[in-house]
Design a protein around this motif. Sequence first.
Motif, short mmCIF file in Angstrom:
data_model
loop_
_atom_site.label_atom_id
_atom_site.label_comp_id
_atom_site.label_asym_id
_atom_site.label_seq_id
_atom_site.Cartn_x
_atom_site.Cartn_y
_atom_site.Cartn_z
N MET A 243 40.25 58.18 43.86
CA MET A 243 39.35 59.46 44.05
C MET A 243 38.91 59.58 45.37
N ALA A 244 38.83 58.26 46.14
CA ALA A 244 38.22 58.24 47.45
C ALA A 244 39.34 58.48 48.27
N GLY A 245 40.75 58.81 47.78
CA GLY A 245 41.74 59.09 48.97
C GLY A 245 42.74 57.98 49.14
N GLY A 246 42.44 56.74 48.48
CA GLY A 246 43.27 55.51 48.94
C GLY A 246 44.19 55.08 47.79
N THR A 247 44.94 54.24 48.20
CA THR A 247 45.93 53.57 47.34
C THR A 247 45.89 52.21 47.11
N PRO A 248 45.24 52.00 45.74
CA PRO A 248 44.82 50.68 45.39
C PRO A 248 46.04 49.76 45.19
N LEU A 249 46.01 48.57 45.70
CA LEU A 249 47.00 47.46 45.28
C LEU A 249 46.51 46.30 44.80
N VAL A 250 46.73 45.85 43.71
CA VAL A 250 46.09 44.72 42.99
C VAL A 250 46.87 43.62 43.54
N LEU A 251 46.18 42.59 44.37
CA LEU A 251 46.55 41.49 44.74
C LEU A 251 46.87 40.17 43.77
N PRO A 252 48.12 39.62 44.06
CA PRO A 252 48.39 38.35 43.17
C PRO A 252 47.42 37.15 43.42
N LEU A 253 47.37 36.49 42.46
CA LEU A 253 46.62 35.11 42.82
C LEU A 253 47.82 34.10 42.68
N THR A 254 48.13 33.29 43.95
CA THR A 254 49.23 32.34 43.95
C THR A 254 48.88 31.29 44.77
N GLU A 255 49.28 30.10 44.66
CA GLU A 255 49.34 29.31 45.74
C GLU A 255 50.16 29.30 46.88
N LEU B 72 34.68 28.80 35.70
CA LEU B 72 35.14 29.00 37.16
C LEU B 72 36.76 29.15 37.59
N THR B 73 37.09 29.94 38.65
CA THR B 73 38.36 30.21 38.78
C THR B 73 38.83 29.85 40.29
N PRO B 74 39.14 28.46 40.46
CA PRO B 74 39.27 27.99 41.77
C PRO B 74 40.21 28.86 42.55
N MET B 75 41.26 28.99 41.92
CA MET B 75 42.66 29.88 42.57
C MET B 75 41.88 31.30 43.04
N ARG B 76 41.19 32.26 42.30
CA ARG B 76 40.49 33.22 42.83
C ARG B 76 39.45 33.01 44.00
N ASP B 77 38.71 31.82 43.77
CA ASP B 77 37.85 31.39 44.91
C ASP B 77 38.66 31.38 46.14
N ALA B 78 39.83 30.57 46.15
CA ALA B 78 40.67 30.28 47.34
C ALA B 78 41.38 31.61 48.04
N VAL B 79 41.86 32.37 47.04
CA VAL B 79 42.33 33.61 47.55
C VAL B 79 41.19 34.50 48.29
N GLU B 80 40.16 34.55 47.74
CA GLU B 80 39.01 35.31 48.24
C GLU B 80 38.53 34.96 49.71
N TYR B 81 38.61 33.55 49.64
CA TYR B 81 38.04 33.10 51.25
C TYR B 81 39.41 33.41 51.85
N LEU B 82 40.43 33.50 51.58
CA LEU B 82 41.67 33.82 52.45
C LEU B 82 41.40 35.28 52.95
N VAL B 83 40.95 36.13 51.95
CA VAL B 83 40.86 37.35 52.31
C VAL B 83 39.84 37.88 53.27
N LEU B 84 38.59 37.29 53.03
CA LEU B 84 37.65 37.40 53.86
C LEU B 84 38.04 36.58 55.24
N SER B 85 38.55 35.78 55.27
CA SER B 85 39.03 35.08 56.69
C SER B 85 39.93 36.02 57.54
N TYR B 86 40.56 36.78 56.76
CA TYR B 86 41.78 37.75 57.41
C TYR B 86 40.89 38.89 57.91
N ALA B 87 39.95 39.26 56.84
CA ALA B 87 39.12 40.78 57.02
C ALA B 87 38.37 40.59 58.28
#
Length: 279
Positions: free
Chosen positions: A35-47, A87-102
């Motif tokens: 609705m905001a005009g974007g294209t959503p892309l659901v990210l995978p959770l992988t090592e 707890l979801t350790p894989m998700r924690d790690a991916v979000e840390y990676l997202v924030l590091s990049y962002a």
Amino acid sequence: MGEVHDRPIIGIVPTQDLAAGRIEIRDEYLDAIVMAGGTPLVLPLTEDTGVYETLFPLVDGFVLSGGHDIDPARYGGDASNDKLGELTPMRDAVEYLVLSYAYKYDVPTLGICRGMQMMNVFFGGTLYIDLADQFDGPQGITQDMLKHQQTIDYSEPSHFVDIVQSSKLGNLLQTGRITTNSMHHQGVCVLAPLLNPVAFGPDGLVEAIEVKDRSFMMGVQWHPEFFAGAKKMGCIFASLVDEAGLSAIRQQNGRKPLPIVPPEARAGAWPEVGRRSEG
């Protein structure tokens, strides 16, 4: 409506269901971005970090969605607390990676509920493991009086939030007070130094944050996706998508796979985005 390639791509970190072996995302997140005009892309959770080296340069903005508790080992909390949820350790790690990049490349990012909490942890803050057990606000409003985990439908507001009107969030909402939904049992305890608190609940709990030195890195403790589109919080997603469009323009001539440094190579706890090679 613009052409497909004109719609910024917003990567969404999903919830991880460990028992079922699947990832999940509520339709409201996807709908809010569309609705905001974007294209959503659901990210995978992988090592396999090569997946993110390839994906991240294609993404113009990120949403960190709500979900399970963050591992207290990441912020020096008590992992033996019996109020701690799954707890979801894989998700924690991916979000840390997202924030590091962002953060490194100033990619617009919106953290929602758990996503806001992860922002605080990433930048060095701490969390209350359980608000009802550990937090009473400075105004004397106890958790028995203010329920942060509402029992009514998520599309209904349950308490008010005071907004710092000079903040980016205040400018978007054009008001000093809004009513929000609330569905969390953890919250910001010690705020990370690089963050500005820009909204507070009736009990004084920090309800929104902004990163001081980036164009759009914002976290909200409530779930604005239930009030998106033409509703009162659609402007939050619209601003994310607009900023993501500007980010895409900035990056269009320099998109290339980015190196990810594994933890063992730098004595860290999580992988992080490495320095872009020159030439």
